[in-house]
Scaffold this active site. Structure first.
Site, PDB file in Angstrom:
ATOM      1  N   LYS A 197      21.886  30.600  21.018  1.00 33.88           N
ATOM      2  CA  LYS A 197      20.852  31.620  20.821  1.00 33.88           C
ATOM      3  C   LYS A 197      20.075  31.282  19.566  1.00 33.88           C
ATOM      4  O   LYS A 197      20.619  30.674  18.645  1.00 33.88           O
ATOM      5  CB  LYS A 197      21.507  32.995  20.648  1.00 33.88           C
TER       6      LYS A 197
ATOM      7  N   GLY B   1      13.310  51.653  28.222  1.00 30.50           N
ATOM      8  CA  GLY B   1      12.598  50.403  27.913  1.00 30.50           C
ATOM      9  C   GLY B   1      11.609  50.117  29.020  1.00 30.50           C
ATOM     10  O   GLY B   1      11.979  50.108  30.204  1.00 30.50           O
TER      11      GLY B   1
ATOM     12  N   ALA C  93      11.436  43.460  31.307  1.00 29.06           N
ATOM     13  CA  ALA C  93      12.594  43.715  32.172  1.00 29.06           C
ATOM     14  C   ALA C  93      12.587  45.156  32.706  1.00 29.06           C
ATOM     15  O   ALA C  93      12.762  45.376  33.914  1.00 29.06           O
ATOM     16  CB  ALA C  93      13.889  43.432  31.425  1.00 29.06           C
ATOM     17  N   GLY C  94      12.346  46.136  31.827  1.00 28.04           N
ATOM     18  CA  GLY C  94      12.393  47.543  32.238  1.00 28.04           C
ATOM     19  C   GLY C  94      11.314  47.898  33.246  1.00 28.04           C
ATOM     20  O   GLY C  94      11.585  48.585  34.250  1.00 28.04           O
TER      21      GLY C  94
HETATM   22  N1  GLU Z   1      17.342  35.649  26.894  1.00 26.67           N
HETATM   23  C1  GLU Z   1      17.918  35.745  28.196  1.00 26.67           C
HETATM   24  C2  GLU Z   1      19.369  36.194  28.096  1.00 26.67           C
HETATM   25  O1  GLU Z   1      19.777  36.790  27.121  1.00 26.67           O
HETATM   26  C3  GLU Z   1      17.712  34.485  29.013  1.00 26.67           C
HETATM   27  C4  GLU Z   1      18.343  33.239  28.468  1.00 26.67           C
HETATM   28  C5  GLU Z   1      17.951  31.969  29.206  1.00 26.67           C
HETATM   29  O2  GLU Z   1      17.262  32.030  30.196  1.00 26.67           O
HETATM   30  O3  GLU Z   1      18.391  30.909  28.740  1.00 26.67           O
HETATM   31  O4  GLU Z   1      20.122  36.025  29.009  1.00 26.67           O
END
Ligand code: GLU
Length: 413
Positions: A104, A216, A220-221
């Protein structure tokens, strides 16, 4: 009291390690990120002044495949948060059983206070800072909170300019003309719908009978609201950072989105204004937290009326709240399963880049549905067999798979 997100991960890891009888060494491997990368990004503001922003990339575990996970631009993106989210990515990829590891990234700033041109410079600065640590067979970023396809496009462009080669698979969630995949934008919500369908089915309910509240109204929401409306659900509540709307007769997501784009607030003729706190406690069957973490806490867990909580955000429920919800028999479909559609389609995008092909919309939705249903079934079965809530079951499944791969890669020297 605020919960340190990485401490919560370690607590859950301890419980899982005990249940799975993992050795001390195996537990320690899963408690420690492979690498923590930290750099300063020097940003030139539009007015010519200079500012330094702090950036992170945590490469948690790559035993099952290259590090994979989004980059968030957010003032709360500190090292503990990014570490916890990187660990969650490793678990998430293992739960949906895709050959990717966990990572991340984050830049600690509030993008709402910055111009588009400044945000582009931050995105390019992030890649310049970590260019040697990224790559399609090493570490593959994607969008997360307050980042999007356009930002992924800048990052890919910067990476390819520096390395002098075409490598679209070094990042996912990028625009389709740059090698992105159709359906990545809606994948997190679509995956959530497939997971929800599985549990609605197994509890003998019907999608078109459900009253849903969604916290939200970002990507996504809002997509979730739209998809659930199409599936026949009654959307009885939505919210964003400006507040919430509740309506017994139901809201129309397309109309809401249009008003939001025009007026920047949520508004509908047949709805009452409410607070975000009231939305969480709304009278509904399904509650979808699709905003930030730490929303369902020990303060409000006892008042939640939903029978099912579908965690589209990462970490919306605190461990204390989890206990209360479990005692009350609320089904919590945990983030590592509920929102795994995003990274699953990221994996499809990476595959299409590696093979130089282009997937169709049908291919994406068929494969996503298969993956999500298989994962939901595996988590459900684990939960029944181990007599634990779905979150613990998902965690057990993820840790088990991760530990198996990690142990094969570590021999004592
Ligand atoms: N940010 C998204 C998650 O938390 C997608 C991560 C990705 O596609 O690598 O799953």
């Amino acid at each position: 009291m605020t919960v340190n997100p990485f401490e919560s991960y370690l607590k859950r890891l301890d419980q899982a390690s005990e249940k799975l009888k993992l050795s001390k060494e195996a537990r320690s491997k899963l408690a420690t990120p492979d690498r923590i990368l930290e750099k300063d990004i020097d940003l030139m503001r539009d007015d010519g002044t200079k500012e330094t922003l702090h950036a992170y990339r945590v490469q948690f575990n790559n035993a099952r495949g290259p590090y994979k996970g989004g980059i968030r631009f957010h003032p709360a993106a500190d090292l503990d948060e990014v570490k916890a989210l990187a660990a969650a990515m490793a678990i998430k990829c293992a739960v949906v059983d895709i050959p990717m590891g966990g990572g991340k990234g984050g830049v600690q700033f509030d993008p709402k206070q910055y111009s588009d041109a400044e945000i582009e410079r931050v995105a390019r600065g992030f890649v310049r800072a970590f260019v040697h640590d990224l790559g399609s067979d090493k570490d593959i970023p994607a969008p997360d909170v307050y980042t999007n396809g356009t930002i992924m496009g800048y990052m890919l462009d910067e990476y390819e300019k520096i390395t002098g080669k075409k490598e679209p698979g070094m990042i996912t969630g990028k625009p389709v003309p740059l090698g992105g995949i159709v359906g990545r934008d809606t994948a997190t919500a679509q995956g959530g719908v497939y997971a929800l369908e599985y549990f609605v089915d197994s509890q003998g309910m019907e999608m078109n009978q459900l009253r849903v509240a969604i916290q939200g109204f970002g990507n996504a929401g809002a997509t979730m609201a739209h998809l659930l409306y199409e599936a026949g659900c009654n959307i009885v509540g939505v919210s964003d950072s400006s507040g919430a709307l509740l309506s017994e007769t139901g809201l129309k997501p397309d109309k809401l989105l249009k008003t939001k784009e025009e007026k920047k607030v949520l508004e509908a003729p047949n709805a009452q204004k409410a607070t975000n706190a009231e939305l969480l406690e709304a009278d509904c069957d399904v509650l979808v937290p699709a905003a930030l973490d730490g929303q369902i806490t020990r303060e409000n867990a006892a008042n939640i009326k939903a029978k099912i909580i579908l965690e589209l955000a990462n970490g919306p429920t605190t461990p204390d709240a989890d206990k209360i919800l479990a005692e009350r028999g609320v089904t919590v479909i945990p983030d590592v399963l509920a929102n795994a559609g995003g990274v699953t389609v990221s994996y499809f995008e990476w595959m299409q880049n590696q093979e130089g092909s282009m997937w169709t919309e049908d291919q994406v939705s068929t494969e996503l549905q298969k993956t999500m249903r298989r994962a939901a079934k595996a988590v459900d079965e684990k939960s029944k067999k181990a007599h634990v809530p779905l979150r613990d079951a998902a965690f057990l499944l993820g840790v088990e798979r991760l530990a198996a791969a990690t142990s094969m890669r570590n021999s004592a020297v």
